[in-house]
Design a protein around this motif. Sequence first.
Motif, short mmCIF file in Angstrom:
data_model
loop_
_atom_site.label_atom_id
_atom_site.label_comp_id
_atom_site.label_asym_id
_atom_site.label_seq_id
_atom_site.Cartn_x
_atom_site.Cartn_y
_atom_site.Cartn_z
N GLY A 82 42.69 51.11 36.99
CA GLY A 82 42.49 49.66 36.93
C GLY A 82 41.29 49.15 37.71
O GLY A 82 41.24 47.98 38.09
N ASP A 85 39.53 45.78 37.20
CA ASP A 85 40.05 44.55 37.80
C ASP A 85 39.45 44.31 39.18
O ASP A 85 39.21 43.17 39.57
N ALA A 86 39.23 45.40 39.92
CA ALA A 86 38.62 45.25 41.25
C ALA A 86 37.20 44.71 41.12
O ALA A 86 36.76 43.87 41.92
N LEU A 87 36.48 45.16 40.10
CA LEU A 87 35.13 44.64 39.86
C LEU A 87 35.19 43.15 39.53
O LEU A 87 34.39 42.35 40.03
N LEU A 88 36.16 42.79 38.68
CA LEU A 88 36.25 41.39 38.25
C LEU A 88 36.74 40.48 39.37
O LEU A 88 36.45 39.28 39.36
N LEU A 89 37.47 41.05 40.33
CA LEU A 89 37.95 40.25 41.47
C LEU A 89 36.87 40.01 42.51
O LEU A 89 36.95 39.09 43.31
N ALA A 90 35.88 40.88 42.53
CA ALA A 90 34.84 40.79 43.58
C ALA A 90 33.97 39.55 43.36
O ALA A 90 33.82 39.09 42.23
N VAL A 92 31.22 38.66 42.58
CA VAL A 92 29.98 39.14 41.95
C VAL A 92 29.88 38.47 40.58
O VAL A 92 30.86 38.46 39.84
N ARG A 94 29.48 37.99 36.72
CA ARG A 94 29.76 38.95 35.64
C ARG A 94 28.48 39.63 35.16
O ARG A 94 28.47 40.81 34.81
N ARG A 159 39.61 48.41 26.36
CA ARG A 159 41.03 48.03 26.40
C ARG A 159 41.75 48.39 25.10
O ARG A 159 42.94 48.10 24.95
N ASP A 225 36.61 38.90 30.48
CA ASP A 225 37.60 37.99 31.07
C ASP A 225 38.82 37.85 30.17
O ASP A 225 38.69 37.78 28.95
N GLU A 226 39.98 37.79 30.82
CA GLU A 226 41.23 37.60 30.05
C GLU A 226 41.54 36.11 29.96
O GLU A 226 41.36 35.38 30.91
N GLN B 87 48.31 49.22 40.17
CA GLN B 87 47.29 50.27 40.03
C GLN B 87 46.46 50.25 41.31
O GLN B 87 46.32 49.20 41.95
N TYR B 107 31.45 42.94 48.28
CA TYR B 107 31.79 41.71 49.01
C TYR B 107 30.71 41.34 50.01
O TYR B 107 30.86 40.34 50.74
#
Lengths: 226, 236
Positions: A82, A85-90, A92, A94, A159, A225-226, B87, B107
Amino acid sequence: MPEAVRSALAIAGKDLRLEFRTRTGLLSAFVFAVLTLLVFNFSRDQSLISTTDLAPSALWITVAFGAVVAMNRAFIIEKEQGAIDALLLAPVPRGAIYWGKFLANLAFVGLVEALTLPLFVLFFNVPLGPALPGVVLTLVLATIGFVAVGTILSAMVVRTRFAELMLPVLILPFMVPPLIGAVQVTARLLGGRPLTEVLGWLRLLGTYDVVFVTLCTLAFSAVVDE
Amino acid sequence: MPPEAPLLEARGITRAFGAQRALRGVDLRLGPGEAVAVAGPNGAGKTTLLRILAGLMRPTTGEVRLADGRTPRDPAARRRVGLLSHQSFLYDDLTARENLHFTGRLYGLGDLAARASRALEEAGLAARADDPVRQLSRGMLQRVAIARALLHEPDILLLDEPFTGLDVPSAARLRGFLAAQRAAGRGLVIVTHHLAEAWGFATHVGVLARGQWAQLGPRPASLEEFLAGYQELVDA
């Protein structure tokens, strides 16, 4: 250095580190390219098809399929555990994520091409010497175009259940314009024609790059993005 | 005196997947120093709620706002949220240290080497810091995942089953750590099937059933009494 650039370089650096540690994508793409060249070399009848007629197509088919194999891994490594998801949470943009993956893919495909080109010269015995700068320029321009599209498509299919099968199906139509241009340029350059004669094709390749790199950067957010 | 501004506020969150409605009008207000333990049966919408609170998923209707009025989807606001998913979000072929360095770079964290070493030491993984994470046990992997989620010291911690795979000392250490985070004024939302793990430091307890709150309020005094009425809440 702007934060977005730093993030893109961090993502590209991470992908390269992962690839050089496992060598899965690079090795598969390179072996695939060598096999394709071998098939072209041994399946042609030299009395019917001259080397200069076949060589440009053989080079570009090899490069195109090798690139698809290399690009397939781009987002599959993000899907495991996953990490996407960590990339999308950062914090940063898109677009920076897209550019990170795009730069890493360019490096992979560029490396596959750099390894393939000497084998192409060896197998087809083409006089690349004077045409080399033009062929390299064509490789760079065409590669930027289809890697730009391949990067966003690999994000789009990751996906889905059959991501590795979907990418070749989706990307091949987008590869047709740069491949036509690249084959035309390579054929003329290998035939000893001057670079000035192919400037129109090179401009077309450059325009394709600008349009698709811009479009893909802008559209990436909608894809992930979801 | 007006109530303290919330760190995060969700209003009227719904989320549909085709005809399936995963969330139906969920509200949540998370203040500084609050920890909400969220329980519920499988498929109740807990993970969907966490993903929406983290900004990973758009709600179909409703909105989530952070203290500064931004949504968690805003790149600048993402710095304030840490998510631990089921995950690991880790790259198997990178070492634990490399995974944390990569997160730190995204970050824009300073003094990255020291920060990553400290996080790994706190996770009890200093000796395995340079092993690829694919060689770590499930519990160790979970500890690295927790270190990754908290590396940027977010104000809001969203944790999906944080105690999964942890041995008894590691679970106790995590409980102590989360209690300290809450005491320091951070807000926590912990999704768990094992309420006992979070009961000690939770200030609120919520039960999500069929996409809506069956109960949400201050933590009752007795876990045993709460658990005795749990099934009734879920079935109501």
